[in-house]
Design a protein around this motif. Structure first.
Motif, PDB file in Angstrom:
ATOM      1  N   TRP A  33      -6.549  -9.797   0.576  1.00  0.00           N
ATOM      2  CA  TRP A  33      -5.500  -8.797   0.856  1.00  0.00           C
ATOM      3  C   TRP A  33      -4.939  -8.212  -0.450  1.00  0.00           C
ATOM      4  O   TRP A  33      -4.721  -7.000  -0.561  1.00  0.00           O
ATOM      5  N   MET A  34      -4.735  -9.054  -1.466  1.00  0.00           N
ATOM      6  CA  MET A  34      -4.218  -8.556  -2.744  1.00  0.00           C
ATOM      7  C   MET A  34      -5.219  -7.606  -3.387  1.00  0.00           C
ATOM      8  O   MET A  34      -4.852  -6.609  -3.994  1.00  0.00           O
ATOM      9  N   GLU A  35      -6.484  -7.948  -3.244  1.00  0.00           N
ATOM     10  CA  GLU A  35      -7.533  -7.145  -3.872  1.00  0.00           C
ATOM     11  C   GLU A  35      -7.754  -5.826  -3.113  1.00  0.00           C
ATOM     12  O   GLU A  35      -7.810  -4.763  -3.705  1.00  0.00           O
ATOM     13  N   GLU A  36      -7.855  -5.924  -1.813  1.00  0.00           N
ATOM     14  CA  GLU A  36      -8.294  -4.774  -1.006  1.00  0.00           C
ATOM     15  C   GLU A  36      -7.151  -4.021  -0.322  1.00  0.00           C
ATOM     16  O   GLU A  36      -7.328  -2.860   0.049  1.00  0.00           O
ATOM     17  N   GLY A  37      -6.040  -4.674  -0.121  1.00  0.00           N
ATOM     18  CA  GLY A  37      -4.949  -4.023   0.613  1.00  0.00           C
ATOM     19  C   GLY A  37      -4.389  -2.848  -0.168  1.00  0.00           C
ATOM     20  O   GLY A  37      -4.171  -2.938  -1.372  1.00  0.00           O
ATOM     21  N   LYS A  38      -4.159  -1.742   0.525  1.00  0.00           N
ATOM     22  CA  LYS A  38      -3.514  -0.605  -0.121  1.00  0.00           C
ATOM     23  C   LYS A  38      -2.022  -0.890  -0.224  1.00  0.00           C
ATOM     24  O   LYS A  38      -1.498  -1.743   0.486  1.00  0.00           O
ATOM     25  N   ASN A  39      -1.351  -0.128  -1.089  1.00  0.00           N
ATOM     26  CA  ASN A  39       0.091  -0.271  -1.178  1.00  0.00           C
ATOM     27  C   ASN A  39       0.694  -0.084   0.203  1.00  0.00           C
ATOM     28  O   ASN A  39       0.367   0.843   0.917  1.00  0.00           O
ATOM     29  N   ARG A  40       1.583  -0.983   0.567  1.00  0.00           N
ATOM     30  CA  ARG A  40       2.287  -0.961   1.866  1.00  0.00           C
ATOM     31  C   ARG A  40       1.373  -1.156   3.061  1.00  0.00           C
ATOM     32  O   ARG A  40       1.688  -0.716   4.169  1.00  0.00           O
ATOM     33  N   PRO A  42       0.683  -6.408  -1.601  1.00  0.00           N
ATOM     34  CA  PRO A  42       0.778  -4.992  -1.262  1.00  0.00           C
ATOM     35  C   PRO A  42       2.035  -4.676  -0.435  1.00  0.00           C
ATOM     36  O   PRO A  42       2.532  -3.561  -0.455  1.00  0.00           O
ATOM     37  N   TYR A  43       2.526  -5.669   0.302  1.00  0.00           N
ATOM     38  CA  TYR A  43       3.657  -5.423   1.201  1.00  0.00           C
ATOM     39  C   TYR A  43       4.185  -6.786   1.620  1.00  0.00           C
ATOM     40  O   TYR A  43       3.759  -7.819   1.123  1.00  0.00           O
ATOM     41  N   LYS A  44       5.086  -6.799   2.604  1.00  0.00           N
ATOM     42  CA  LYS A  44       5.645  -8.068   3.043  1.00  0.00           C
ATOM     43  C   LYS A  44       4.565  -8.964   3.674  1.00  0.00           C
ATOM     44  O   LYS A  44       3.548  -8.474   4.183  1.00  0.00           O
ATOM     45  N   ALA A  51       3.979  -9.655  -5.649  1.00  0.00           N
ATOM     46  CA  ALA A  51       2.691  -9.179  -6.148  1.00  0.00           C
ATOM     47  C   ALA A  51       1.765  -8.869  -4.977  1.00  0.00           C
ATOM     48  O   ALA A  51       0.575  -8.701  -5.158  1.00  0.00           O
ATOM     49  N   SER A  79       8.047  -6.786  -1.372  1.00  0.00           N
ATOM     50  CA  SER A  79       6.622  -7.122  -1.258  1.00  0.00           C
ATOM     51  C   SER A  79       6.369  -8.591  -1.602  1.00  0.00           C
ATOM     52  O   SER A  79       5.507  -8.923  -2.408  1.00  0.00           O
TER      53      SER A  79
END
Lengths: 418, 83, 429
Positions: free
Chosen positions: C360-367, C202-204, C200, C160
């Motif tokens: 994206w860090m705030e709102e993105g879900k894991n993966r 959510p994903y790549k 840190a 990630s």
């Protein structure tokens, strides 16, 4: 010259002096202490600065190139506004190469090209020369540079209206989720397509890509022809070992389709264990669960094989970038030479070569003549698997009365007694 | 501010210790729940510092990275290792 | 030297035949030279060819100390048969932008990798890193120590993290390039070292830089932020050279069609009629372009590189959100910023990156990839509310065909709080 002075304090700005010092195999053993990993540690240094590896002619003509010409397949002549000329010789590599070959690549660079070489994004190798005499010698050298089995080590080609090198993934040589082998399939297909690697006789460039499972490390989804390993059987669940080797919540969360649910089972020895169950009709065979949980392997001799997609492109030239489309849903793994894959690729390439206009990419040709004609001319059966039933499927439906009569409708008509 | 980061590190460690009992490996987003008022970049600094101090470690599937307390998910590694 | 053991590989031996470079021959030659793990690697691959199944297991090892990426753990599931590849981890090493090397570097790298690992590599991995395939867990830290101390080099990204940025060869060789792709790629890589090594996200996340819309690094298909060179002014035309193409003195498309007889070059048919925007025409013997109507597809320039050149007022078009099909289906990057100047120190671009990553860090879900978050929360929300940019027709292929935009309360005069009594005073229930 390029102004790179703002980077001169970066660790990798100039590593040439460091490269002059022979490799010291004992340095790390002397200096690195696993008990104190931070002592003397260098981090966040980044890559070496690119400019130090440029040949002189590129340093001098950076941003000053005027035009280029493919003087033959695999040989590009560049003309600069300074009047300088440069020739580039492009050759294929199989991407998977040993240090033996890397050293030889360096030796050739030393002999012909000031020691410099470059790799393309499609795993081809390029040498730069500035006079035609050296160019001739280099070409002659490469044409005679062969492996013991007779294959070329660095065959010249890959330019213009031909087939460029296949980008591909690891396959069985180094990955835990592949459904087929990558290097072997690429070798087989490129052997068969070699006449298009070193010639300019297609209607436009044709790019083949290969990924060994649907996670697509190779991102093959915008290629003229995409070869894709697929699994067709859901994973095992090893109840007797899953709690020991997996964090069950992670295995559950790994599933893209939420097909994995927690379960409790009683083992033959009477022990009750936490495990998972897979809702098998929902499985999309991606192997993400296996990555998170080694007790859920999915490779299978009969289930695994190859799908072929076609008609994608990346370039914005004439038409916009396009996805490849599923045209062959499954071919068994035929080892070692993937005969059916090679045959289908050849059929597609030959039908395209015959039918397409100059400058027309494979997908643009298929769209122009109609996909019904594409299947006909490539001698491919159309199956229900090519009709999308995944997300956003409706976008691919045929919402018009415009279609062509083809062998497919002929058959329907005949069956209807018309 | 050094004092803040020390405090944040403690919060992250406490949170991980609590969570670790039933879920040893955590996403970065989970760590952010240790202090929802803190900025994500501050949590990242704290987590990176804890890694350097060998209190927290990374685990990766290759595509996704997870965090765990040092040693908390070692049983898995044991199963993988052959010698 | 311990006794070398070559496994029988009748299936793989078939892959020595044919003209294309044989990786089997390369590995076997190295095995013969005394490197057992190359024999074992071929032996295990042969076993996969027999079983039609992989024999690798995933590792979970992530990197070297302090890094959350750069190493991929691999273990053989047949270690007794192939003991030298029982552990066979991969290191990703950050390549120099656009992948030029000299032999001094290659030789020293070979010396290092022969000592620390298998001597097997990928030049290069899909993302662009040099890939060193095959070493044991014990050698990971010493390999990194060697790379960082004896080469001043570093690992690339995995997991990630920000993945190693990649670019085309740009101005080093290509007259089309509207951007200094290497400089941008290098600068971004150095600026975001922390994001590249310490996960840190959510994903790549991927940056790719192409110098022109031919997009040789596939930025539009493969990167979360695609940086693609373009120009705002006019295509430069050398009318004399146009006539040289017409007269057959210069082969069309730089000679890309040289092995087939397509007949004499036909400017009308091959260039003007194929222009997707129809913005080209002949005025006597002069080729004219209505540049305002040009979509910069590169076709005419590709066909006549000696006569036509990109403009000189150059910058980048920024697109977001490409990804391979997992999970919601493949996505191409979608246009976000039609034109941005890309000059050192790239402040305007980096300000945009901060807004994008914070969201994206705030709102993105894991993966969840950036492209999937844009899809989930809406392109309009991203462009207008997150990036604070004005929506323009260029942001869509065509306007939506359903009439269901989500109106916000503040957009409607008087808001949504209404007086029911007043309403009923006008309307009987």
């Amino acid at each position: 010259m390029i102004d790179t002075s703002m980077y001169k304090d970066d660790p990798g700005y100039n590593i040439q002096e460091k490269l002059d010092i022979p490799y010291d195999p004992t340095l790390a053993d002397r200096e690195y202490n696993p008990q104190k990993p931070m002592a003397g540690r260098l981090t966040d240094q980044g890559p070496p600065h690119y400019e130090q590896f440029f040949p002189e002619v590129i340093k001098k003509n950076y941003g000053k190139w005027l035009t280029h010409e493919f003087v033959q397949s695999g040989v590009i002549k560049y003309t600069s506004e300074t009047g300088d000329l440069m020739w580039v010789v492009r050759c294929a590599t199989p991407r998977l190469i040993t240090t033996n070959l890397l050293r030889e690549i360096g030796e050739i660079a030393d002999k012909f090209c000031e020691g410099v070489c470059r790799w393309t994004t499609r795993n081809s190798l390029e040498y730069h020369v500035t006079d035609e005499g050296t160019l001739k010698d280099l070409i002659e050298f490469l044409n005679n540079f062969k492996h013991p089995g007779g294959s070329y080590k660095l065959p010249i080609g890959g330019t213009g209206a031909g087939i460029t090198n296949i980008v591909h993934t690891q396959g069985w040589i180094h990955c835990h989720t592949p459904a087929t082998d990558a290097s072997g399939m690429v070798k087989a297909v490129m052997d068969d397509m070699f006449e298009y690697w070193n010639s300019h006789k297609l209607p436009a460039k044709l790019r083949i890509s290969m990924a060994c499972c649907l996670n697509m490390c190779g991102a093959v989804h915008c290629s003229d022809i995409a070869l894709l390993g697929i699994h067709r059987k859901p994973p095992f669940v090893e109840d007797d070992r899953i709690t020991g080797v997996c964090e069950i919540p992670l295995a559950i969360a790994a599933c893209p389709t939420a097909a994995i649910k927690p379960a409790k089972v009683t083992l033959p020895n009477g022990k009750e264990v936490k495990t998972v169950r897979v809702n098998e009709p929902r499985c999309m065979f991606c192997g993400n669960c296996y990555t998170m949980c080694p007790a859920m392997p999915l490779a299978d001799e009969e289930g695994d094989g190859v799908a072929i997609l076609a008609g994608g492109k990346i370039s914005n030239r004439i038409s916009t970038p396009t996805f490849s489309k599923l045209i062959v849903p499954y071919i068994p793994n035929e080892l070692p030479r993937f005969e059916s894959v090679c045959k289908i690729v050849r059929n597609i390439v030959e039908a395209y070569s015959k039918g397409a206009n100059k400058y027309e990419r494979l997908g643009d040709w298929a769209a122009r003549v109609g996909w019904e004609r594409f299947f006909e001319q490539c001698q491919l059966p159309f199956t229900e698997k090519s009709i999308d039933d995944y997300r956003l499927a409706y976008d691919t439906y045929h919402t018009t009365t415009q279609f062509k009569w083809s062998s497919h409708t002929d058959k329907l008509m005949k069956e209807a007694g018309y | 501010m050094a004092a803040d980061i020390e405090e944040l590190k403690k919060k992250v460690l406490d949170y991980m210790a609590k969570k670790s009992k039933f879920k040893p490996k955590m996403y970065f987003k989970d760590l952010c729940k240790a202090d929802e008022s803190a900025k994500m970049r501050e949590i990242k600094k704290a987590a990176s510092a804890l890694v350097q101090e060998e209190k927290v470690e990374y685990w990766s599937s290759g595509s996704t990275t997870l965090y765990s307390l040092k040693g908390a998910s070692s049983k898995e590694t044991d199963t993988f290792e052959h010698d | 030297m311990a006794d070398l053991k070559k496994h029988d590989t009748p299936l793989l031996d078939e892959l020595k035949k044919g003209p294309f470079p044989s990786f089997v021959d390369d590995l076997e030659t190295r095995g013969k030279g005394g490197v057992q793990c190359c024999y074992d690697l071929l032996g295990q691959l042969e076993l996969s060819y027999v079983h039609k199944e992989t024999h690798w297991k995933h590792g979970g090892i992530v990197g070297v100390f302090g890094y959350g990426g750069g190493v991929i753990g691999r273990y053989s599931d047949a270690p007794e048969q192939f003991p030298t590849i029982a552990h066979f981890h991969t290191l990703r090493v950050n390549q120099p932008a656009s992948k030029f090397y000299n032999s001094k570097f290659l030789n020293k790298l070979c010396d290092m990798w022969d000592h620390r690992g298998s001597g097997v590599t990928n030049f290069h991995g899909s993302t662009g890193d040099m890939i060193l395939i095959g070493t044991s867990t014990d050698e990971l830290e010493p390999t990194f120590y060697d790379l960082s101390h004896q080469f001043d080099m570093d690992l690339g990204g995995s997991g990630s993290n920000l993945r190693t940025p990649a670019c085309c060869m740009g101005k080093a060789r290509c007259e089309y390039s509207c951007l200094d792709t290497q400089a941008i790629c290098y600068d971004l890589t150095m600026t975001y070292q922390d994001e590249l090594h310490r996960p840190a996200f959510p994903y790549k996340f991927k940056f790719k830089v192409s110098g022109c819309p031919n997009d040789c690094v596939a930025a539009i298909a493969r990167s979360c932020t695609s940086i693609i060179g373009t120009w705002r002014d006019n295509i430069r035309i050398d009318q004399k050279a146009v006539q040289a193409y017409v007269g057959g003195e210069i082969p069309p498309n730089a000679g890309a069609f040289s092995d087939r007889d397509w007949g004499a070059f036909d400017l009308q048919k091959e260039v003007i009629d194929l222009c997707p925007s129809g913005c080209m025409y002949m005025d006597g013997n002069d080729l004219k372009i209505d540049d305002r109507e040009c979509t910069r597809c590169m076709h005419c320039i590709n066909v006549m590189p000696s006569a036509l050149r990109t403009g000189v007022d150059c910058g980048a078009t920024i697109l977001n959100g490409a990804k391979a099909p997992i999970l919601e289906g493949a996505q191409m990057s979608t246009l976000i910023i039609p034109f941005i100047k890309m000059e050192y120190p790239y402040e305007e671009f980096k300000d945009y990156v901060d807004l994008m990553w914070d969201w994206w860090m705030e709102e993105g879900k894991n993966r969840e990839r950036l492209g999937e978050l844009i899809q989930r929360q809406g392109l309009a929300h991203y462009i207008v509310d997150i990036l604070g940019r004005e929506p323009i027709p260029q942001h869509v292929k065509e306007p939506r065909s359903n009439p269901y935009p989500f109106w916000k309360e503040e957009e409607v005069p008087g808001g949504w709080k209404r007086n029911l009594a007043d309403f009923r005073a006008r309307h009987l229930a």
